[in-house]
Design an enzyme around this catalytic site. Sequence first.
Site, PDB file in Angstrom:
ATOM      1  N   ARG A 262       0.549  -1.083   0.450  1.00  0.00           N
ATOM      2  CA  ARG A 262       0.068  -0.238  -0.365  1.00  0.00           C
ATOM      3  C   ARG A 262       1.000   0.811  -0.211  1.00  0.00           C
ATOM      4  O   ARG A 262       2.075   1.201   0.629  1.00  0.00           O
ATOM      5  CB  ARG A 262      -0.677  -0.120   1.268  1.00  0.00           C
ATOM      6  CG  ARG A 262      -2.022  -1.287   1.349  1.00  0.00           C
ATOM      7  CD  ARG A 262      -2.693  -1.566   2.367  1.00  0.00           C
ATOM      8  NE  ARG A 262      -4.067  -2.383   2.268  1.00  0.00           N
ATOM      9  CZ  ARG A 262      -4.783  -2.868   2.840  1.00  0.00           C
ATOM     10  NH1 ARG A 262      -4.902  -1.920   4.378  1.00  0.00           N
ATOM     11  NH2 ARG A 262      -5.284  -3.745   3.349  1.00  0.00           N
ATOM     12  N   ARG A 277       2.406   0.425  10.048  1.00  0.00           N
ATOM     13  CA  ARG A 277       2.136   1.409   9.346  1.00  0.00           C
ATOM     14  C   ARG A 277       3.167   1.320   8.318  1.00  0.00           C
ATOM     15  O   ARG A 277       3.774   2.085   7.855  1.00  0.00           O
ATOM     16  CB  ARG A 277       1.359   2.967   9.833  1.00  0.00           C
ATOM     17  CG  ARG A 277       0.633   3.238   8.238  1.00  0.00           C
ATOM     18  CD  ARG A 277       0.140   4.508   8.784  1.00  0.00           C
ATOM     19  NE  ARG A 277      -1.153   4.831   9.544  1.00  0.00           N
ATOM     20  CZ  ARG A 277      -1.979   4.578   8.758  1.00  0.00           C
ATOM     21  NH1 ARG A 277      -2.643   4.177   7.867  1.00  0.00           N
ATOM     22  NH2 ARG A 277      -2.965   4.406  10.030  1.00  0.00           N
ATOM     23  N   GLU A 349      -5.542  -1.031  15.043  1.00  0.00           N
ATOM     24  CA  GLU A 349      -6.546  -2.033  14.374  1.00  0.00           C
ATOM     25  C   GLU A 349      -5.612  -3.286  13.808  1.00  0.00           C
ATOM     26  O   GLU A 349      -4.498  -2.507  13.433  1.00  0.00           O
ATOM     27  CB  GLU A 349      -6.908  -1.122  12.927  1.00  0.00           C
ATOM     28  CG  GLU A 349      -7.985  -2.419  11.775  1.00  0.00           C
ATOM     29  CD  GLU A 349      -7.701  -0.884  10.831  1.00  0.00           C
ATOM     30  OE1 GLU A 349      -8.279   0.349  10.520  1.00  0.00           O
ATOM     31  OE2 GLU A 349      -8.478  -2.050   9.885  1.00  0.00           O
ATOM     32  N   SER A 352      -9.866  -6.491  10.472  1.00  0.00           N
ATOM     33  CA  SER A 352     -10.990  -5.271   9.374  1.00  0.00           C
ATOM     34  C   SER A 352     -11.800  -6.544   9.134  1.00  0.00           C
ATOM     35  O   SER A 352     -11.166  -7.590   7.997  1.00  0.00           O
ATOM     36  CB  SER A 352     -10.544  -4.309   8.932  1.00  0.00           C
ATOM     37  OG  SER A 352     -12.042  -3.678   8.557  1.00  0.00           O
ATOM     38  N   ARG A 390       1.506  -6.747  12.537  1.00  0.00           N
ATOM     39  CA  ARG A 390       0.872  -5.932  13.502  1.00  0.00           C
ATOM     40  C   ARG A 390       0.168  -7.210  15.131  1.00  0.00           C
ATOM     41  O   ARG A 390       0.409  -6.325  16.267  1.00  0.00           O
ATOM     42  CB  ARG A 390      -0.636  -4.899  14.211  1.00  0.00           C
ATOM     43  CG  ARG A 390      -0.588  -3.563  12.638  1.00  0.00           C
ATOM     44  CD  ARG A 390      -1.823  -2.998  12.765  1.00  0.00           C
ATOM     45  NE  ARG A 390      -1.395  -2.191  11.518  1.00  0.00           N
ATOM     46  CZ  ARG A 390      -2.242  -0.808  11.001  1.00  0.00           C
ATOM     47  NH1 ARG A 390      -3.354  -1.543  11.771  1.00  0.00           N
ATOM     48  NH2 ARG A 390      -2.309  -0.151  10.009  1.00  0.00           N
TER      49      ARG A 390
END
Length: 424
Positions: A262, A277, A349, A352, A390
């Site tokens: 990403r 991130r 997070e 999801s 994560r």
Amino acid sequence: MLDPNLIREMPDVVKDGITKKGTDPSIVDDFLEVDRKRRDLIKKIDEMRHKRRTLSEEIGSIIARGGDAEGIKESVRETGTQINELESELRNIESVYQDLLLRIPNLPYSAVPYGKDESENVVIRQEGEKKEFPFTPRSHWEIGEALDIIDFKRGVKISGARFYVLKGLGAKLERALISWMIELHIQKHGYTEIFPPFLINRASMTGTGQLPKFEEDMYHIEVDDLFLNPTAEVPVTNLYRDEILSEEELPIKYVAYTACFRREAGAAGKDTRGIIRVHQFNKVEMVRFVKAEDSYKELDELIDNAEDVLRELGLSYQIKMMCTGDLGFAAAVKYDPEVYMPYQDKYVEISSCSNFEDFQARRANIRYRTKDGKIRFVHTLNGSGLAVGRTMAAILENYQTEDGSVIIPEVLQKYMGIDKISRK
RNA sequence: GGAGGGAUGGCUGAGCGGUUGAAAGCGCCUGACUCGAAAUCAGGUAGAAGGGCAACCUUCUCGUGGGUUCAAAUCCCACUCCCUCCGCCA
């Protein structure tokens, strides 16, 4: 995309829904206008084609009888020219029509709370106690560097900002997590493993909703017009693009490990430290293709599958329900499991889980035939189970000890062959 | 990268300029026979778009996009993908 009939018949419902998502409702009026033009034109063209066909058949029979058809040929030729003109007009209208349909977001599910942005998401429950330490807990990046299992500097050297290198037991822990998670979903939750390609074409990216609106979020390989996989949702959901499944095969449950890429275009200055991130990360993703009437029951199961990973790792977490403004483009409803991170004393997070209802299925044209022969769109769901990087960060922080070593959670010990990562 | 062959309905596979949206077989559905099933027999069985309250009607689709023709699954061109052989290669 939405059902065009729904937009036609209940434009106000659609406007209301997309407004709650923060989309300008005027796109609905644009659509209705083009839709009207399109249908008028189709009607006209159909009538003219019918005329041409009838006359053409007549010519056939005249010639068969040995008669002269030159005059009638001329008039059919003229009709053909007119049809061609109208058809090119229709092509233009059709492409505007399609583009609008692809840009209207999915409507929020009725139970989704209203809210402008992420600040209005709702925590619906918390599981497990926040870990307490008799010392000040360190950050995962500090722990990772001290144990010499994460190398941030050299990641930047090789690739750039937001890239990192795993080394030794760090690399092994990443690999252990991937294997263990996949195995858990296969053995305990009944998924079938998929290993898809990581380079993905435009049609697939459009099918799940990444395109046309979010092209700048993706890495794009221009010479071949391919995109780097942003999430396994894309290749796995597109497995059945343009296919008709049979009712007996549903539900289909797939689990896939992929690297995910990403650009994090809009995230400058956010989560700049650590491995939270980054531009490339590993993820184990669950995807389900289900019947419409089952999709909310299936979503509950999917969320529980994600939670199970956290439970087995002994990590405390909370489940957050996205408000309308933070749902994203394609989801009707979305729950984010968030793991507790001791250093920041915050939930982050780590998964999801979404139900897209038939929004992706319409775009990707994924259908199934019911037992009595009717053809319907499937519902698609997906959820991370879990984001691996994560998860590693959460383990480093939650399982740290005062002397700087990290205990390996019990379920991973047989994959790691050790029960602790210690300083040298 | 070079040479050749191919792409037709859920599947296999005919058709190669005129009711062919498409033969045949398989699969599937319905009915008959049966206590039930199998076998057998009869019938049905592509998708999409537009119109209509509906029964239904019309149009489009034989990999995709153009072209030739009154008319294209059928002829021509381009592209994509698949297969075979050669070359290169982790």
